[in-house]
Structures are given as structure tokens and as C-alpha cells.
Enzyme design. Structure first.
Site, PDB file in Angstrom:
ATOM      1  CB  SER A  55      -0.892  -0.027   1.243  1.00  0.00           C
ATOM      2  OG  SER A  55      -0.945   1.222   1.865  1.00  0.00           O
ATOM      3  CE  LYS A  61      -3.379  -2.025   6.871  1.00  0.00           C
ATOM      4  NZ  LYS A  61      -4.686  -1.477   7.194  1.00  0.00           N
ATOM      5  NE  ARG A 114     -48.734 -11.240 -13.262  1.00  0.00           N
ATOM      6  CZ  ARG A 114     -49.482 -11.148 -14.358  1.00  0.00           C
ATOM      7  NH1 ARG A 114     -49.968  -9.999 -14.737  1.00  0.00           N
ATOM      8  NH2 ARG A 114     -49.740 -12.227 -15.061  1.00  0.00           N
TER       9      ARG A 114
END
Lengths: 497, 497, 497, 497
Positions: A324, A330, A363
Site C-alpha cells: 500500500s 500493510k 399475480r
């Protein structure tokens, strides 16, 4: 309804994946986009007229004319259909208008055969099942990749010891092979459920209220399967009593509908349903359940990867591109994060789909409409999770050394269960438990090894050798049936045959 | 934790069904009460020691002693266990204490064999599956009653015409037989799903972290399946090198665990799992889905009954005892109301269960515990709904006269679809549509029959006889394939074989 | 409905907390048991007749007679009411029967005044709100304990450094004080939401369809607030024209209902609603949301405690009684586990309650009934979680040494962000980033401290002192505004005033 | 991840509303599209550098340069960001890259000030709150329209009698005014909840782990608010002891962060949060609850409209364009259907958001990411429902004649409650009840009016006049306090002030 600048409204309002990185750019996302649905809606309309033509209910040229018009997909704009769908509540109504207009341009006499006898739901449900079939195919392929990769991992780490953790605490040793084969078994369970649902996805055809009556009404006179009330059109005005059809006539007519359903299903590549399912929503509810299951199955994998790749644990890591920018140390478990985000969403979407089972009428006013977007979102989210899981499983980095180190951080306490068992043979259970508890307390307090502390327990003096104690306190020697369980589980094939 | 008057705390805090009339007093409620769970927990403990005894891992008398102590169920108080469960997070810990104490009173030497090698989750999961099996048996019996009653109803009303309703409006005619057989098909789908889950409910056995290690650690020396590290207890203190077991030894030991699982499963009447499933929650997730499905399937029946028994519609009514006291005219559809209340709850409970799939570790801190109560609530709620549905279906009163009257309230408009089709043959589609639309508008405005209005349409003058018009506007003659569909659907048997 | 042995059916079917250790034995469990609901139902009936008496709508003795009968709570058995509730769908119908019978024994003339004009929902909704008020009072008291304990913890650890973790990885340092004060802020948010809902819990009174008509119908003639059509009973048979009430009369009559609602609300201790809310479910939906919020707020605390008490992390531990029997080294975070189990359940229950907003009619067939059990379960589950959280927060053990150790396990990488910033001032941003990235990689590879690795970076030679590097790489010196943020957050009081 | 034809991937994969007609083309859909989010993300970045510039943390030109680059929105393509978001898990990472590149082209020295000190979540959360604020503004405007229209309707129909319906059956009369004012009260409740949430939507700023440390680290030396460890950059290499900052220094530094948060909030138009809320998700959870409430509040309106516009009931109808093509008699309640579909979806989405409260760490791995899409879907779905409800309420057609007719279909039974009350004064309660029950049964059997049947009851002979009976059996005369309740409820203003 306020609309703004409809010319570019697709662009300004679209969801193109910005808020759902789990699926952005995946094959399932494309297979479930509005464009894919429009193609499927058109395919359903074409399948209907093809089926009608094949049974002689429509003239020979009608199917070809409709298919030709539908093939010009540029003519059918999803956004335009979406905007016009709002008045009538579904996108089939404007689609039929556009398709009819397109047919009329080239083959006016065929225009009357577009959507003939059908209701919007026939087309939308069928199209949805076609989209689902395609999407599930992609998802299953990714799950196969996950299962295959996990099988390799489990075999490789059949005997790699690691801490078994319960309620966040080290419990007893286990193996990474057993953990990996467990993930795989869940993935295979997910595949089995999705495969089962996929193999029975039904076409939908029933007409306005599921009786197929309109399809029969439109069967032309003279047709060998013609409807009774049309078979003698001239006579009908003079001899009304003849209109009381015999039972045999009625039966023949009714079979027309059933045969049409079968021809239509064949044309769509879907299964023929036993009944029109306008308000019998088994397929959609089953999809909800199977997709929620799949999201959870992958979510278990992700939950463990997230945990085991924590800075303090470090037993696993994802194969990732690079560091990063802001924090070079990290290496986020990005794929597992995405999968975990999916697992938190799909069960709720499945709840909506199960909830739509309980709906009134032929329906229902709302329950049907409430299915469309959640079903699509569930497909996409699971599809993205499966895609990410394939990459995760294939690139997973295992760190056996960290596993071994972590096994040791309780100074041997992780095998206290075994010690109690073994020492019970020598000094009785009560004394064994007392000694282990006392030694464990001392070891924890002083930061020494449990083995050392045990040697200072008076009750154990002269009853056990140092080597034996070393053996008993070695976590790697206390993994039970893990190996056999891995072997057995690996016999299950990667994909349902 | 504040406790009040623990002597009677069961009474003051209990849920005895007051807020859940859908299940109060039903057989499933009893089969899933705390008392039933306590019985099942004891049965699981007994099954374990029986399995161990059968394989020679425990002395012959141990199983009998534990079974004898467990049989004194009055000794195991659910409320007391519940209160003591809170410290450790589950009720098995105090149960084992009570059971061990009970065994120790009669057969002290057997006390050490209670729960030997097991973890709490082994017992709780197994007991839950035993309870589930019993409860699903009851539910399936009720669903069979529902299906059988609906089959009779559908056959009887195969050709009873009624209005088909879509989006709340009369659409075209259908038959009550088709509606009833649709309800039945959903109920059969629910039965199929519950039956499938029930047939594979697994026992749970794995020990602390699912490796079965402790069970092997406790295998006594001298046993033909004895563990390597215990087979020469004396030698172990003098000849440590002998402790490096051969591969064959290890394999034999590991098989001990697997064989124990099979013996245990047999003793419980459940299936033997391929892997310990402490954190592979397929059975629980599947139960969630199947129960949500069942609640929705019954919910569809209830939704339609509620609608069709409305004061204004009156086509159905429940068979009920007597009039309400305050409003003598009211006959509430009480069973349908209860079923509908169930259908609103279970999908959410299923979502909790699906959500627990994604959980870390060999025993997750929370996801497992979050399953217990929702699973029970789902079982009870569906059980109550099935019980109510059986009574509803068996006592359903059908009012064909009201169906016929309602069919007529649009003055024939309900067959306008058919009229357009039939008239198209005579005057062309455009003219037919225009004539029907015009006549329909006039009929609605003037409150006359559509047939009368059609006779005044100039375009139809002399092209169609009055009798023919009468036939075409008869709703009962426009039910399409309803009869055939009913016949086909009724061929599906009531219960899965 | 099959019933078994109704004499003891309460015992055999009851839920006494076995499957919900999070709430077993807590005060909220008792406050929400069936017995508490029965008491509240009786209190609502008493409040009604008291209100009617106070306005002169019922004779003076009626209220006393009903209150006296209701006081004999042993007479009203929850299980019996539950069983009889099933026919009519709610427990008020049998309760009214029992209460009327009890009154009739002592004061026959008062019996007619039981439940006069009311509908079942008036009583059940009012009773539920009374139960809710009591339960929320207990929950809020526990949340106050949590907030107070966390305030102390946050103040004590205002400057205790620890690793900040994002996406499972160490990111930059933070303080435990900031974390604790964040937990507290969520708990205070939960309290604020529950307090807001609690302060407006309304009584329910409307009669059969919410018009209050029946209450007016029963106002006796001669009463100063008498209804017009009853004020001249004799005249009514002779002079019908007088029955056309003047507008003033009507207004007076209608105000009778409104005044009764206010008197009733006063008698119950609840708020007077602006409208009868039989199908306007704002209070129940709000409760669902506030309880889901509370479960999640406590769930955040539990999630962090679970994580930070992991064997490998060890920064926190619960204050627990003693070691587990099987594995003496284990100290499970039992309270956090229970709280976490609660947080997984309540959002789904809230979904049911929000779902019940959308319901038809003056009393919906199912949506109302679907609220009862989920609301109770949500109250109990949150109540249990709050009770557990109070114990957790008050007994939480913080291990600053482990926090400090963990801060160091990345060898200084956790402050790489700060290094880049500080070095940018000296060598420019690009060079600073390059140097830190390079050194970080070397440190990770070689297992050395980042500080050492930085000293070997050519770009940094002679531009920074060793002491300065030591300062910059000290995680405890890079906690930003944590202290100020803690101070500011602690100014928020523990409980809403 | 398989990608296809990325050039047009936005088009082929996009969701442009085809499956969600409830929101297609509405203003809220546009306000929540990917394009709107991209604009908000850019606005958040601009706000940050503006705040930094205003405090002297960044050079004067930096803000203008970043704002200028961000204004070229064509440069920032949502689909491209979405595709690149997958690697890192969020779209801010690629956005910062694009924005930095754009700034670098025109003002290279300003590029380093893009996103300085911030974490992705600062920008994404802030942007989301800006989008939410805009969307809620639109929703509230539509809810105001609904409330205003319903106020007019309620006032107009204050005294229009209709049947009150409970559990699907006619109960007692009510008025349409009371029903409409009840709908309005729910809508106002929804507005109040959304307004409360909207008024406190916070900006997000905290840096990597919420300590604001990076923002302080980047404050340039020489700045009056400079950080201590940078204030003597030269000395720092020679006199390390000076680096132990005084408490005042630290406090000043820490205040830098807090002041920056306030300046940033001001620049965004959002509230300044008391604490960074990266893992304290109060705003998102509150939004979930308020949106679920709103969907349910509108869902109640829709549920009643759907019911009352049924063919058999016909008391309401939507103002619609024209007849359907296939079935000219149908006038579907299309807007109510769409609203009902929304009400079935949002509670489940809210459950996801509440579930994300319980999440570990300073940024949770999954729970945060799981919020984005459900929050957007909830906004859009509620936005669409509000838009549809405004049209529905403003165009609602009320049919008092049908209400009156329906009131009569039980032949007077709907006032049986009143009759019992009134006749009790004349013949006693028992006799009154017996007479009414008997007459009601006879009326139902014979199809006569209840009034006629009552006249034949011996017990009532000569005690009541025919006129009086006519009055008592007139449903319109038994609407209780409806009018007063309407008047009172209408005093509540349409919009929160």
C-alpha cells in the site's frame, strides 16, 4: 415522477459497480446487467413465437420475423425501457411495444404474433431464469476453482499442525489440512445446492392468470389443434348449440396449452413447469436460499483467512500485488474483505425472496416486483464473492512456521487436555487434573514452559520420564484423526457430476 | 446478572406461548420445549458412552450406569441448567456436572466416563438435531394432512370457475381447482425440502476442536484399538524412542475416532457426518432455508384464504366454532391469520441462521450461540403454522355461488381478452379491439352487461349471433387448461415416498 | 391442533431460557415473561374501567371490583390463556372471560363493565407498552453501568498506546482510551434512542376499529358527558326528529372518546396517543430500530473484546470466575460471546417489526400478531446483552504491557506513515517514501527494527540523528489527537438527563 | 477476476433501473447514481485541502489547484474507478491516483496535498453522507407532498363513512377521513425520523486509525499550529531531550486535529462529529432505521389503497393514464404496487446496516464494505416509493358511493355492537345481546336487513320505535370520535419546522 435529462439519464443514474467492488468487472456482473436482462427478455419473446409456430398456432414466417427484429439489440435500450416501465410496473410492456414496432416495419403481418396470449410475467420470469442459469454457470465454475485449489492445499497441509481455536482461545491442536478441507466441504455443499436449483429452473408460461386460456383462444381455426369455439367459425353464427363442446374437444383444447408450455420451455432451454408459477414462487425462494448458503460458505473461508492473516497471527496471507502507498507494511487481505462483505448482505436478500412466497392472487401486487432487484443483487454479490474466492484460494500463502510458533505461545497449555488423559493412567484422574492445573498456573505466571512446571509437581515425581513429557507436550503429536478426516473428505469430488 | 427468587424463576420468566398463539399447545411446541431439549441432551450423552462402550473404549458397565442416571429426568431441571449456563455460555457444562454427580451416586467408577473426550458442542448440536428430527416428523405429518385435504378440494372444484386476480384486479377467469392445486404444489415442495434436510441430519462429534483427539487419548491401554502412546504405559517411562509410532499405528489410532463417530451416530439415530461440523454449519443453514420455505408455502395458502374470505368477496370461509361475542356477524379467519403471522417471522429467523455460516475458528464466539433460539423459534412457528393449516385445509368452506357472482361483477369485462381474440377472426384485430374497448367503456358507464353493449357496436352488426356472444362472454367457458393442469398436478403424490 | 396433557403443558413446552443463556435469569427476562404480560394485561383492563369510572361512564364501584378481581393473579394462568388464545388469535379474549367471571363472583353488577367498549388490541398493545417501559428501564440502568465503567476505563487509559488495526492489519498507533470512549459513545447513542422511544410509549384505546364509538355508546344516560342518542331515552321512541343531534352535541360526544383516552393513558402511566394506532405501528417499529441499535452498539464492544482477548493478542481479558475444567488454560470471554450472539439476532427481529408497518385495514390479519414474539425476544436479548455488558465493562482487565508488546511486533513499521511525513521535510517526499519502503522491506526480511534499517539508508545519512529516529519510531509518540478526543467525548454525560 | 471488453463494460454491466421500476427515472435515483458518488468523493477531497489551507496546513494555492482539477468531472469515470477499486477494496484509492495525476498536470507542487493525511474511509464516508443529505432532501420534499395531499383528502372526507375492517372482516363503521389522516400521521412520523437523521449527518475525518495523527504530522513547520516534533527541525538532530514536548505543546498539537475536523465539516456542509466514526456507525444504522420506517409508512398507505381498489371493493382508485391494452377493463393500482414492492425490501436492507454496527477494529474487514450498496439501494427504493406516493396521494380518487354501498352489505350487522349497547339500556344487556344475535342470524340467513329482523324480535316489541331503529342501524351515525380525531391530527403541521 421527476425526470432529468433523459437523454443521458442512463449515465447519470447508473450503478456501474462503484459501491460494490466485490462484483465490479466480474463475468457475473456482466451476465446480470440490464443489457443481459433485455437480451433475455427478447429471447423469451422469440421462444414464445417459435413455440407457437412449431405447433402451427402462428404462421411459419412469424417466428423468423420476430427473431430477426429481436436480433437488432441496439434498438432495445434498457434505460428507455426502465423509464417507461414505471407506469405499468414492469419493463415488458414497453419492450413489447418496441418489439412489435420493429417487427411491423419489416413484416407487418407478423406483428400481431408478438407476445400473443402472453402476460408480462411470462416473459419476465422466463428471462430471469435464463439470466440466472447463465450466472449460476459462471458461479459454479468459480466454485469449482475454489474447491480444486482447496483440495490441493488440504492435501499439501494434511499434517501441518496449527492451533485449534474455540471461542477465540487456543483449545487443542488441529491441522491446517483439516481446516482447508472443511472450507472445501462447505464450498462443495454450496455447489451442490446451486447445481440442484439450476437443473430445474423453469420457464414461465400461463397467460393472464395462469390458465393458458389466451394461447388456446388464439389458435387459428383449421389448425389440427384448433379450439372448439373457432373450429366452425361460420356455423357458430347459425348453430349456437354446436358450441357446447364435447368433453373430448375440451380436453384436446386444454392439451394445446400444455403442449405449448413444453415447446416454449424447449425453446428457452429451461425446464417445463408442472404448473404456471406466477404466484407459486418455489424457484425464486430456492435461489434465495442457495445463494445465501453460497455467500455463507465462502464467508466462512473469508472469516478464517481474515483472522489467520492478522498481524499478530500471520499464519496465512493473500497473494497480493504490492505494498500500500501510505503504509508500506500493510498487506490487506483485500479479497477476503470483499467476500466477507458479501456474506453480510445475501442472507437479508434471501429473506426478501422467501418473504415473497406468501403472496395473494394470481399475480401479487408488490411481492413479485420485490423479487427482481434482490435476486439480481444476490446473484451479483455471490458471483463476485466466488470470483474473489477463486483468486484467494489459488493464491493463498500458508506460513507453517508461524503456525508452529503460535502453537507454542501457551507454553504447552494447548495440550493440557491430553496431559490430563495420559497422566490419569499413571496417577489417577483427580491427581492428574490437579497437577496439570497447578503446573499450568505456575507456567503462566512465570512464563516458563508447561513441561518444566510439570516436572516440579510432586505428584508426578518419578512416574514419568522427561522424554515422555516432551512427547506429550508436543502439540504436533496431538492432532487426533485429522489426517484420516482429510483423506476421507478429499474423496468427495470437486464438482457434482 | 441480577436474579430474583430462583426457586420459582422458571415460572415467572417462562415463555409458555402467550405471545405466540400460532404454536401454543401444538405437538411441535412440546417437542421443542426446554424439557425436550434436556431429554435430547441426556440422550446424546448416553449415546456417546454407549458408543464408547461398544468399541471397548469404556468399561461395559459405564453405558448402563450413565443411561440409568440419565433416565431420572426429574433430576435435570431445565431452568436450573439455563441459569447456570450463563457463566460458561452453554447449558451442557452444568448438565455434565449434574449427570456426573448422578452417576457418581450409584456407580462412582462410571462417573469418569460421562462426556469423556467430548466438547459441549458435540452434545448440544447432536441434541438439537434429535429435537429437529422429531419436530420435522410432526410438521411433515401435518403437511401431509394439508396436501391430502387440498387434493380433495382441488379434485372437487376442478371446474369451479372463479375470477383470476392480478395486481388486485379481475383479470380473466380461472378455477378454484387450479388455485387449490397450486397451494398444494407449494406444500409438497415444502415437504420435499424438509424431508431432504431431515434425512441427512447429522450427529456431531469431534472433541474440543474437531480432531477427535481426546477420544483417542482416552482409549484404554490393552484395547485392540488402543492409542500408541498409551499402549505401553510402563515402557513409556524407560524407552522414549518407542513412542515414535509407526505410520500404521497412527492410522489405526485415527480410525478409532472415525469409528467412534459412526457408532455414536448409530446410537443417536442420526446420520454420521463426513466431518465434524462445529463450524461447518450446513445442516443448520439448510434447516433455516427449508423452514422459511415452509412458512412461505403455507403463507401463500393463508394469504389467499384471507383475501377470499373478506366480507366483500366471501368465496371462502374457515370452519369455525361460533360467533364472536362483541360483533356477532364476524367470523374471523383465525387460522389463516396465525399462519400469516408465521410467514412474516420465519424468513428473518432463517437469515440469522444463514448468517451464522460465516464464522471464524473451530468454534465461533457468538455465531453458534446465535443459532439456538432462532432455530427453535423457526421450528415452533412453522410447526404451529402447519398444525393450523391442517385444520384450515380440512375445514375450508368453499362458496361457488359467490365465486360465480363475483365473476360477473365486471359485467363480462373479465372475458374481454377472449372477445378480442374471437372477434379478430371476424372483423380483424384492430376493429375487434376498438369494438370491445368501446363497449366496455359504455358498459362500465351505464352499468349494463358487456354483451348488451357489444350488440350495439356497429362493427359487430350481423357478424355474430346473440347466442355466440352469450357463449363468448360466459366466464365459465374461458378457463383454458385449468382442468388439465389440475389433473396433472394431482398425479404428484401427497407425501414423498 | 393436538394438545397433550394440558395440566402440565406449561412445563413440558416452556421456554425457560435453556437456549438463550444471554438472558437466562436476568431481570429483563422476568420483566418480559408470560407472567409479566398477564399482569400487564390485567393492569390495562383495570386502567380502562378506572378511567371510565373517573369520567362517570361507569359506576363508582366498578373500578374497585375489577381491580380487586384482577389482583388475584393466581387466578389468571398464562398457559391456560395461551392455549385458549389459539381459537380467537389472541390471549385477551380468554382473559376477559376469566376476569369477567372473577368479577361476577364478587360483584355481579360490575361484571358488565369489564372490557366495556374495548377491543382485544386495546388491551394487548397497552399491556405490551407497559411491559416495554419496565424492560427498557432495566436495560437503561444496565447501559448506564456500562457507560460509567467505560468512562472510568477511558479516563484511566487516556494515553495507553496500542495498535490501531484496520482490515485486520496494524495501521498506526492509537490509544486504548480512544477505543474505550468510542465504545461508550455507541452505548450512549443506544441509551439516547431507547430513552426517546420510552418517553413516548403510548397507551392504546380505540375500540373495534379505532373510532372510540363503543366507548361513547356505553356512556350512561344522565351523565354530564352523555351521548346525544342516549340522553333522552324515552323521547327517542316518540320523537325521532330530536335524534338529529346538533353539531355541538356531536362535538361533545366525540370529545368523550378523546377524554377517555387521556384518562386511560394517565391510569396506565403511558402517553396519550394522538390517534389510535391499531394499524399505525410507529411505537413498535421505533422499538425495533432502537433495540437493534442497542444490540449492535454492545456488539461493537463485544467484537473488540473478543478480538483483543485472543490468545495471540491478549490485550484484554474478562474478569471470570475460574478456569475451565477440561482445558485449564482457557479463559473464554464468555460475556462477550453472549453479547455477540445477541447482536446477530436482533437486527433480523427488528426487520420483522419494520415489516409490520405495511399492513392493511384497521387491524391487519397477521402483521400485528407477527410483532408480539419478536418484540419480546428483542427486549430479552438486548436485556441480556446489557446485563452481560455491565459485568463485562465493570470487570474488564486491561493489559497495557501486551498492548505495548504488540505495538512493537512490526518492528516500527506501524509508524511508517509518520516517518514518511517527517523525513519529507528533510529529503523531500519522494525520497522519504523510497527510503522508508526500502528500509521496511529490509526490516521485514531480516527481522530487524525499522530504526536500524533506516540508519542504513544512504538517502538518510547525516540528515537525521539517532535520537530523532528513536523518537519518530516510538509508536507511543504518534497517537495524534487521541487524548483530546477522549477528553471531549468524556464530557458527554453517562445518562441522558 | 475475469473482465470483458472494459471499454464498454459500464454499458454491458450497468444497472440502469430495469429491475427497479419503483425508482427508475426519479430524482433520487440520479442523486444516488455512481456519478453522484464520484462528484461527492471529489467534493470531499476538495473540502479536505480547503480546510487544510484555511488553517495554514497547506499552501494557499493547493486548495484552488485541487478544486480546479476536481472540477473536470469528465476525467473521473465511475466505471473505471469501480474496476480499479477491486484490488484495494474501495474506490477512493484509484480516485486519489486520478486526482493527483490531474493536479500534477497543472500544479505539480500541489499534488502532494491531495488526500494528505487522510484515509480512504474519511473520503468515502463523507461523500456518502453528502449524497445521503441530497437524497433525503428530495425524499422529504416528496413526503411533504404526500402529507399535504393526504391532509386535503382527510379534511374533505372528514365525515365520509366507510366500513372499518379488522382481520379482513367488516367490524364497525369508520370514516375515510380518519383512515387518510392515519396514513398522513405515519408519513409525518417518517419525515420526522428522516429529518432528525439528516440534521446530524457527520463528516468523517480521522486518518488511518481515527487519531488524526497524520494530519498533525503534515502540519508544516513554522506554522503557528505546528507540531512540536517539527517546530525545531534543526535542533531535533542535536538535542533529543528537547523532543519531550511539554503538555501544552501536545495539547496544542492535538487541538490541531480537532480544529481541522471542524473546518472540514464546514467545508462539506455536514456536521462535525464528536469522534471519528470509522467503526462507530451510528449515522449509518440510524439511516437504516429511518429508511425502513419510511418504506413501511408508505407501505401502509399502499397496502390500504391496494385493498380498497380491489375489483370487489372499489372504494379507491389511482388516477391513471388509460386502459390497459390487453384487458381494457383493468386499471391496475400501479403506483401502490411499486410502493408495496419497496416496503418489502427496505427492512431487510436496514438489517444489514444495523448488523454492521457490531464490527471489530478501527476499520472492520467487511462490515464497512457491506454498508455501501444496501444504503444506496435503501435510499433509492425509498426515494422511488416517496415519488410514487406523492403521485398516488395527489391523484387518489375516492368513491364515497362505493364506501356507502359496502357499508351496507352486511345488512346492518356492522352496527351490531352499537345495537347491543343501545338496546341494553332498554331491555338489559343479556336480552339485548340475545335479540341482536338472533336477528343477525336470521338476517344473514334470509338476506334481509338487520333492522327488519330486529322488528320481529319479541323482546324488542314495543320498546323501540322504527325511526329509532333506523337511526341506530345507520352506519353513518356510528363513527364515534372520528371527526374529532381527524381535526386533532390535522393540527400537526405537514412538515417539521
Amino acid at each position: 415522477m421527476r425526470r432529468r435529462s433523459s437523454l443521458t439519464s442512463a449515465d447519470v443514474s447508473a450503478d456501474t459497480g462503484l459501491l460494490s467492488p466485490v462484483r465490479a468487472g466480474t463475468a457475473v456482473e456482466e451476465a446480470t446487467g440490464d443489457a443481459a436482462y433485455v437480451r433475455a427478455l427478447l429471447a423469451a419473446e422469440v421462444a414464445l413465437v417459435r413455440a407457437q409456430t412449431s405447433l402451427g398456432h402462428a404462421p411459419a414466417g412469424a417466428a423468423a420475423a420476430v427473431a430477426s427484429a429481436a436480433a437488432d439489440t441496439a434498438r432495445f435500450d434498457a434505460r428507455s425501457l426502465a423509464l417507461r416501465a414505471r407506469t405499468g410496473g414492469n419493463p415488458v410492456i414497453p419492450l413489447v411495444a418496441d418489439l412489435t414496432a420493429a417487427v411491423a416495419e419489416e413484416a407487418p403481418e407478423a406483428a400481431a404474433h408478438v407476445h400473443r396470449g402472453a402476460t408480462s410475467q411470462d416473459i419476465l420470469d422466463t428471462a430471469a431464469m435464463m439470466v440466472v442459469s447463465e450466472a449460476l454457470g459462471l458461479i459454479l465454475a468459480d466454485l469449482d476453482r475454489v474447491a480444486a485449489a482447496l483440495a490441493r492445499t488440504a492435501a499439501e497441509h494434511r499434517d501441518t499442525p496449527m492451533a485449534g481455536r474455540t471461542l477465540t482461545q487456543h483449545a487443542v491442536p488441529t491441522t491446517f489440512g483439516l481446516k482447508a478441507v472443511g472450507w472445501r466441504s462447505l464450498v462443495l455443499d454450496a455447489s451442490a445446492r446451486l447445481t440442484a436449483v439450476r437443473s430445474t429452473l423453469p420457464a414461465q408460461l400461463g397467460g393472464a392468470a395462469g390458465t393458458l386460456a389466451a394461447f388456446e383462444a388464439f389458435v387459428p381455426s383449421g389448425n389440427p389443434e384448433s379450439r372448439p369455439d373457432a373450429s366452425f367459425p361460420d356455423a357458430s353464427t347459425t348453430n349456437a348449440s354446436a358450441r357446447v363442446a364435447s368433453a373430448a374437444d375440451v380436453s384436446a383444447t386444454q392439451d394445446v396449452g400444455v403442449r405449448l408450455v413444453e415447446a416454449y420451455a424447449t425453446a428457452t432451454g429451461l425446464a417445463a413447469p408442472a404448473l404456471p408459477w406466477h404466484s407459486l414462487r418455489t424457484p425464486v425462494a430456492d435461489l434465495g436460499g442457495a445463494l445465501a448458503f453460497a455467500s455463507g460458505a465462502l464467508g466462512k473461508l473469508a472469516a478464517d483467512v481474515l483472522l489467520l492473516s492478522r498481524t499478530e497471527i500471520g499464519e496465512l496471507s493473500e497473494k497480493t500485488g504490492g505494498p500500500s502507498s501510505a503504509m508500506p507494511h500493510k498487506a490487506n487481505p483485500a479479497r477476503a474483505v470483499l467476500i466477507a462483505s458479501a456474506a453480510r448482505q445475501v442472507p437479508a436478500l434471501a429473506g426478501i425472496l422467501y418473504g415473497s412466497l406468501a403472496a395473494e392472487d394470481e399475480r401479487p401486487p408488490g411481492a413479485w416486483h420485490a423479487e427482481w432487484q434482490p435476486l439480481r443483487e444476490a446473484l451479483r454479490t455471490v458471483g463476485g464473492a466466488a470470483d474473489a474466492a477463486a483468486a484467494l484460494a489459488e493464491g493463498l500463502r500458508v506460513h507453517p512456521r508461524r503456525m508452529r510458533e503460535n502453537l507454542g505461545i501457551t507454553g504447552g497449555l494447548i495440550v493440557s487436555e491430553r496431559l490430563v488423559a495420559a497422566l490419569s493412567d499413571l496417577v489417577g484422574r483427580a491427581a492428574a487434573r490437579t497437577a496439570v492445573t497447578s503446573a499450568a498456573g505456575r507456567a503462566a505466571r512465570d512464563g516458563t514452559e508447561l513441561r518444566e512446571a510439570l516436572r516440579q509437581e510432586p505428584a508426578l515425581a518419578d512416574v514419568i520420564s522427561d522424554d515422555r513429557l516432551r512427547t506429550l507436550t508436543d502439540p504436533a503429536g496431538y492432532t487426533g484423526s485429522s489426517g484420516v478426516l482429510v483423506d476421507r473428505a478429499l474423496r468427495r469430488p470437486n464438482a457434482p457430476s
